[in-house]
Design a protein around this motif. Structure first.
Motif, PDB file in Angstrom:
ATOM      1  N   ASP A 163      41.596  41.593  46.593  1.00 17.11           N
ATOM      2  CA  ASP A 163      42.705  41.503  47.540  1.00 17.11           C
ATOM      3  C   ASP A 163      42.903  42.820  48.272  1.00 17.11           C
ATOM      4  N   LEU A 164      43.210  42.736  49.552  1.00 17.07           N
ATOM      5  CA  LEU A 164      43.429  43.934  50.373  1.00 17.07           C
ATOM      6  C   LEU A 164      44.853  44.458  50.260  1.00 17.07           C
ATOM      7  N   ASP A 165      45.756  43.690  49.668  1.00 17.38           N
ATOM      8  CA  ASP A 165      47.161  44.092  49.522  1.00 17.38           C
ATOM      9  C   ASP A 165      47.302  44.893  48.223  1.00 17.38           C
ATOM     10  N   TRP A 166      47.746  46.143  48.320  1.00 21.36           N
ATOM     11  CA  TRP A 166      47.826  46.978  47.118  1.00 21.36           C
ATOM     12  C   TRP A 166      48.828  46.429  46.112  1.00 21.36           C
ATOM     13  N   GLU A 167      49.876  45.759  46.571  1.00 21.49           N
ATOM     14  CA  GLU A 167      50.851  45.217  45.631  1.00 21.49           C
ATOM     15  C   GLU A 167      50.244  44.097  44.797  1.00 21.49           C
ATOM     16  N   VAL A 168      49.333  43.327  45.383  1.00 22.10           N
ATOM     17  CA  VAL A 168      48.651  42.290  44.619  1.00 22.10           C
ATOM     18  C   VAL A 168      47.759  42.937  43.564  1.00 22.10           C
ATOM     19  N   ARG A 169      47.038  43.988  43.929  1.00 20.03           N
ATOM     20  CA  ARG A 169      46.182  44.665  42.959  1.00 20.03           C
ATOM     21  C   ARG A 169      47.015  45.301  41.851  1.00 20.03           C
ATOM     22  N   ALA A 170      48.149  45.896  42.224  1.00 20.47           N
ATOM     23  CA  ALA A 170      49.009  46.511  41.210  1.00 20.47           C
ATOM     24  C   ALA A 170      49.574  45.450  40.269  1.00 20.47           C
ATOM     25  N   GLN A 171      49.952  44.289  40.815  1.00 23.24           N
ATOM     26  CA  GLN A 171      50.452  43.216  39.956  1.00 23.24           C
ATOM     27  C   GLN A 171      49.324  42.675  39.077  1.00 23.24           C
ATOM     28  N   GLY A 172      48.094  42.712  39.589  1.00 28.92           N
ATOM     29  CA  GLY A 172      46.964  42.318  38.765  1.00 28.92           C
ATOM     30  C   GLY A 172      46.818  43.218  37.551  1.00 28.92           C
ATOM     31  N   LEU A 173      47.053  44.507  37.713  1.00 26.18           N
ATOM     32  CA  LEU A 173      47.010  45.429  36.585  1.00 26.18           C
ATOM     33  C   LEU A 173      48.168  45.187  35.620  1.00 26.18           C
ATOM     34  N   GLU A 174      49.306  44.765  36.145  1.00 26.16           N
ATOM     35  CA  GLU A 174      50.427  44.405  35.266  1.00 26.16           C
ATOM     36  C   GLU A 174      50.053  43.209  34.406  1.00 26.16           C
TER      37      GLU A 174
ATOM     38  N   LEU B 288      38.115  42.877  32.588  1.00 26.24           N
ATOM     39  CA  LEU B 288      39.301  43.727  32.717  1.00 26.24           C
ATOM     40  C   LEU B 288      38.912  45.191  32.900  1.00 26.24           C
ATOM     41  N   PHE B 289      37.863  45.632  32.177  1.00 21.80           N
ATOM     42  CA  PHE B 289      37.480  47.042  32.279  1.00 21.80           C
ATOM     43  C   PHE B 289      36.989  47.375  33.680  1.00 21.80           C
ATOM     44  N   GLU B 290      36.184  46.494  34.257  1.00 23.41           N
ATOM     45  CA  GLU B 290      35.682  46.766  35.600  1.00 23.41           C
ATOM     46  C   GLU B 290      36.836  46.852  36.598  1.00 23.41           C
ATOM     47  N   PHE B 291      37.788  45.927  36.483  1.00 20.90           N
ATOM     48  CA  PHE B 291      38.951  45.931  37.368  1.00 20.90           C
ATOM     49  C   PHE B 291      39.731  47.242  37.204  1.00 20.90           C
ATOM     50  N   ALA B 292      39.984  47.651  35.939  1.00 20.04           N
ATOM     51  CA  ALA B 292      40.791  48.843  35.695  1.00 20.04           C
ATOM     52  C   ALA B 292      40.051  50.114  36.115  1.00 20.04           C
ATOM     53  N   PHE B 293      38.739  50.196  35.810  1.00 25.03           N
ATOM     54  CA  PHE B 293      37.986  51.395  36.181  1.00 25.03           C
ATOM     55  C   PHE B 293      37.898  51.543  37.698  1.00 25.03           C
ATOM     56  N   ARG B 294      37.689  50.434  38.405  1.00 22.70           N
ATOM     57  CA  ARG B 294      37.673  50.519  39.873  1.00 22.70           C
ATOM     58  C   ARG B 294      39.030  50.975  40.399  1.00 22.70           C
ATOM     59  N   ALA B 295      40.099  50.447  39.792  1.00 22.77           N
ATOM     60  CA  ALA B 295      41.445  50.774  40.271  1.00 22.77           C
ATOM     61  C   ALA B 295      41.804  52.234  40.047  1.00 22.77           C
TER      62      ALA B 295
ATOM     63  N   ALA C 180      46.330  53.131  41.288  1.00 27.18           N
ATOM     64  CA  ALA C 180      45.652  54.072  40.399  1.00 27.18           C
ATOM     65  C   ALA C 180      46.552  54.483  39.240  1.00 27.18           C
ATOM     66  N   GLN C 181      47.840  54.657  39.487  1.00 24.73           N
ATOM     67  CA  GLN C 181      48.762  55.024  38.415  1.00 24.73           C
ATOM     68  C   GLN C 181      48.842  53.930  37.356  1.00 24.73           C
ATOM     69  N   LYS C 182      48.935  52.669  37.789  1.00 26.45           N
ATOM     70  CA  LYS C 182      49.001  51.574  36.828  1.00 26.45           C
ATOM     71  C   LYS C 182      47.715  51.474  36.022  1.00 26.45           C
ATOM     72  N   SER C 183      46.588  51.682  36.685  1.00 24.12           N
ATOM     73  CA  SER C 183      45.318  51.638  35.976  1.00 24.12           C
ATOM     74  C   SER C 183      45.250  52.752  34.939  1.00 24.12           C
ATOM     75  N   CYS C 184      45.704  53.928  35.309  1.00 21.61           N
ATOM     76  CA  CYS C 184      45.705  55.057  34.381  1.00 21.61           C
ATOM     77  C   CYS C 184      46.584  54.752  33.167  1.00 21.61           C
ATOM     78  N   ASP C 185      47.748  54.188  33.384  1.00 19.16           N
ATOM     79  CA  ASP C 185      48.633  53.816  32.280  1.00 19.16           C
ATOM     80  C   ASP C 185      47.975  52.791  31.367  1.00 19.16           C
ATOM     81  N   LEU C 186      47.317  51.805  31.957  1.00 16.45           N
ATOM     82  CA  LEU C 186      46.664  50.765  31.162  1.00 16.45           C
ATOM     83  C   LEU C 186      45.577  51.356  30.273  1.00 16.45           C
ATOM     84  N   LEU C 187      44.724  52.210  30.827  1.00 21.99           N
ATOM     85  CA  LEU C 187      43.620  52.770  30.056  1.00 21.99           C
ATOM     86  C   LEU C 187      44.123  53.753  29.003  1.00 21.99           C
TER      87      LEU C 187
END
Length: 823
Positions: free
Chosen positions: A647-658, A702-709, A718-725
């Motif tokens: 998705d090109l919308d950052w809020e969608v990607r951030a919600q994906g990490l949630e 999940l790892f590929e999604f989080a590492f890319r993010a 990027a902040q949400k991905s960092c928190d997740l990892l």
């Protein structure tokens, strides 16, 4: 100051003092001023000037006619104020006779640049910085500065005029805050010269009775009494209160709004509110003197006071209720408004205001309703609270507006004509009616409330904004409805209301106006969230065809409506109330079709709002272990993350990490996704289950999604991905998680992929990863450092003062020893 900056400073000062040189923009000058403030706060201003005489030379150029541009002149005046804020540096500049030339009558005031508002503003700001110590007061009193400030109160620039008033307040406070033996003298001749001049100017302005001058004086006093609470405040008020009281004798009353602000500021002062200075009598007199529209804010302010005589509170509440008393009297056959406090009557002045024009009537009623809405939840509101007459007044106003009222007098008939179709009053009355839902009322009035709400929801004349307010008020009344004794379900009256309401909602979901469809869906979502488990509501809703209509709106042409429809059907499905193919009583049908349709929205909708809504629904479904998700959780998560990652919308990607964080916590057996930086350590996961969990996370990508993010161009992602990892790494510590492998895992492909993603390349997918490789990569990443960098602001890369000076010099072709930095 750094030696490198000291070497560059003479060249920069020469550039600033040369009117032929193009000057850096205002941003650079602001940064330069901030740098000097930092230096002077950390050390001696006098030492700074002595070590860098070029700064004094720059200030001397202010004295030369036509010497500096308006931008640099303003900067220089502010800079001089920063230096003179320290008393030793102030004395140094005084001895050099710079300050009179900078801020006195012989300074910029006589130059053509004074016509620029930025110069006048810089002059005021410089004086505001300078006036920090008693040594500045004689200078301000003797060089004509105060007279200039007085004149700038009426400046054509509102920013300059406001700053001038604030400066007078500051100087007055500085001049009267010095140590004094015994209580302050009531004789003005015993006060410091600055205080005498400022108070004398205020007195002259109040005596002039000219509205601009009176307004300026009252505004200065309002700020003074609001920020200063010393013992001399009582002396100042005792001196000026007779002049303030004299304003009440004028017709028309000058500067009424400023007068109200002043009196409330004085009443909130702890020094004055507890003293016997005639304040309460002045407030009572003012309430009688002001027009209904002017008296409302004062009455509300009085009722908000913690300590206030009961008689004055009763008077203020009566003033506040007068417009509603007029409305009730106009619609009632009885001689007076029923249920209002004794003495509350709709006087002739209020009636005349209501009937004078549509704008005056609407303004007064909207103000009154808004004030009462603010007052209603406060602990210091009047008691007893007249709930019944207020309900009656709100209902009556709404019926005057839609023409369904039966006026009992000529006044009522004229009010009907004035208020007919007035959207502004309808919105205010519906807001007030919703606020009154916090308390109950006589059943007859509650029935009238339900009836008028249904009238507005049904009416084809209700505007979209009025319908939205009507839905909001209806929701508040529904949620406040009592339960039947001994039963967890809705009471009979509420169930009857629902049976009438749901057909109206169904009609509104088919409205040609998208705002109305959107409001209907929002109402449906909220009422389902609160009542979805109650049998009466479930039966009425499933029989109404509303769920089917909500699902059809997933394909609405308007993106806002599609987003609201996604949220609504997601909530309905969570409660088992979604549309079914068979009978409406058959729960659980077409589960996969709804999930597939929401996935289609997430993958294909052209607008971001519906996609964001779909991600939020999916996250809630996963967190609540929704039946659609529980059937095959891994497949569900994999499909959602695959769509979110593209998705090109950052809020969608951030919600994906949630969503990924929720799945991670559930997979690791944690009750919820805790913040990895909580004080308590996370629960350790046994080695065997941890390895199984990591393989499950790898299967859903999940790892590929989080590492890319981690390298996403949008920082929140990027902040949400960092928190997740970090959360994952905290679960896998050697003391409680997966042990270090005997052989080194192959992490080269993963690290190579991370390098490509960091460089902005896409690259091939990672595929399945072994648990040991994942943990090795997590340990090798500096996630804490990345988290700290991401927490910085967008301009966190430090721009050194040396770099700033070099860049300012570079703009005019002057270079230091080093080349200018780019930033």
């Amino acid at each position: 100051m750094d030696p490198e900056c000291s070497q560059l400073l003479p060249a920069l000062c020469a550039v600033l003092a040369d009117p032929r040189q193009p000057v850096a923009d205002d941003t650079c000058l602001e940064k330069l001023l901030d740098w000097f403030k930092t230096i002077t706060e950390a050390g001696s201003s006098l030492q700074l000037l002595q070590e860098n005489p070029c700064l004094v030379e720059l200030l001397c150029h202010v004295l030369k006619p036509q010497g500096l541009s308006a931008r640099v002149l303003s900067f220089s005046l502010r800079l001089a104020g920063v230096f003179a804020a320290q008393e030793s540096c102030f004395q140094y500049l005084q001895q050099a006779e710079l300050l009179p030339g900078l801020f006195g009558e012989a300074g910029p005031l006589g130059q053509a640049a004074w016509s620029a508002p930025t110069v006048r503003s810089g002059w005021i700001q410089g004086l505001r910085s300078l006036a920090q110590h008693p040594s500045a007061l004689p200078f301000l009193a003797d060089c004509g500065t105060l007279d200039t400030i007085f004149s700038l109160q009426g400046d054509s620039s509102l920013f300059v005029a406001s700053a001038a008033g604030q400066l007078l307040v500051h100087i007055l406070g500085l001049s009267l805050q010095g140590p004094a033996e015994g209580p302050p003298s009531p004789q003005a001749c015993d006060w410091p010269v600055c205080a005498q001049k400022i108070v004398g100017h205020i007195e002259g302005s109040l005596r002039s009775m000219a509205t601009p001058q009176v307004t300026q004086a009252l505004n200065v006093l309002t700020t003074t009494f609001g920020h200063c609470h010393g013992p001399w405040m009582q002396v100042l008020w005792e001196r000026l209160s007779p002049l303030v009281a004299c304003l009440l004798q004028e017709d028309p009353l000058p500067a009424a709004h400023s007068l109200v602000d002043l009196l409330l500021s004085v009443a909130r002062s702890p020094v004055l509110s507890s003293s016997d200075c005639g304040l309460w009598e002045t407030l009572a007199q003012t309430l009688r003197r002001l027009s209904p529209a002017q008296a409302g804010p004062l009455a509300l302010g009085i009722l908000k006071l913690q300590d206030c005589p009961q008689a004055l509170r009763a008077q203020a509440f009566g003033v506040l209720l007068q417009p509603l008393a007029c409305v009730l009297t106009a619609a009632d056959q009885a001689p007076g408004p029923p249920g209002l406090p004794e003495g509350t009557t709709g006087d002739s002045v209020t009636v005349d205001t209501l009937l004078s024009s549509k704008s005056a009537c609407a303004g007064l009623l909207c103000q009154t309703l808004a004030h009462l809405e603010l007052l209603q939840p406060l602990p210091q509101r009047p008691s007893p609270w007249p709930q019944a007459p207020l309900l009656g007044a709100a209902v009556t106003i709404l019926r005057f507006c839609n023409g369904s009222a039966a006026p009992a007098s000529d006044v009522g008939g004229r009010l009907c004509a004035i208020l007919a179709g007035c959207v502004r009053v309808q919105r205010a009355a519906l807001d007030f009616l919703g606020a009154l839902a916090q308390e109950t009322g006589p059943q007859e009035l509650v029935t009238q409330v339900s009836a008028v709400l249904l009238e507005y929801l049904r009416s084809p004349d209700s505007s979209p904004t009025v319908l939205k307010k009507a839905f909001q008020a209806t929701l508040r009344w529904l949620l406040s409805s009592p339960r039947a004794p001994g039963c967890c379900d809705l009471d009979p009256d509420t169930q009857l209301f629902l049976r009438e309401l749901l057909p109206v909602l169904r009609k509104r979901l088919c409205s040609p106006c998208w705002e109305v469809r959107d409001s209907g869906l929002e109402f449906l979502t909220q009422v389902t969230r609160h009542w979805g488990g109650q049998a009466g509501f479930r039966h009425a809703l499933l029989a109404s065809e509303v769920p089917e209509l909500a699902e059809q709106l997933l394909r609405d042409p308007e993106s806002y409506v599609r987003a609201s429809a996604v949220t609504a059907v997601g909530q309905l499905s969570s409660q088992g109330l979604h549309a079914t193919a068979a009978s409406p009583e058959q729960l659980g049908g077409q589960k996969e079709s709804l999930l597939a349709e929401l996935l289609h929205v997430l993958s294909t909708d052209s607008e971001g709002f519906p996609r964001r809504a779909a991600m939020q629904v999916f996250t809630e479904w996963l967190r609540d272990r929704h039946a659609d998700v529980a059937e095959d959780t891994e497949r569900f998560v994999a499909r959602v993350l695959q769509a979110a990652s593209r998705d090109l919308d950052w809020e969608v990607r951030a919600q994906g990490l949630e969503l990924a964080l929720v799945f991670l916590a559930q997979t690791l057996g944690q009750p919820s996704a805790r913040c990895p930086y909580a004080v308590a350590a996370p629960q350790a996961t046994p080695p065997g289950p941890l390895a199984q969990a990591l393989r499950a996370l790898s299967r859903v990508r999940l790892f590929e999604f989080a590492f890319r993010a981690l390298f996403d161009c949008d920082r929140p992602v990027a902040q949400k991905s960092c928190d997740l990892l970090l959360f994952l790494r905290a679960q896998a510590t050697p003391s409680g998680g997966l042990q270090e492998a005997e052989g080194s895992p192959d992490v080269v492909p993963v690290e190579a992929a991370l390098q490509r993603w960091r460089a902005g390349e896409q690259g091939e997918p990672l595929g399945d990863l072994e648990p040991e490789a994942v943990l090795a990569v997590l340990r090798s990443l500096d996630l804490e450092g990345l988290r700290g960098a991401l927490a910085e602001s967008s301009d966190h890369v430090e721009k050194s003062p040396q770099s700033l000076l070099q860049d300012m010099l570079a703009t005019v072709g002057v270079r230091g020893e080093n080349q200018a930095d780019c930033y």
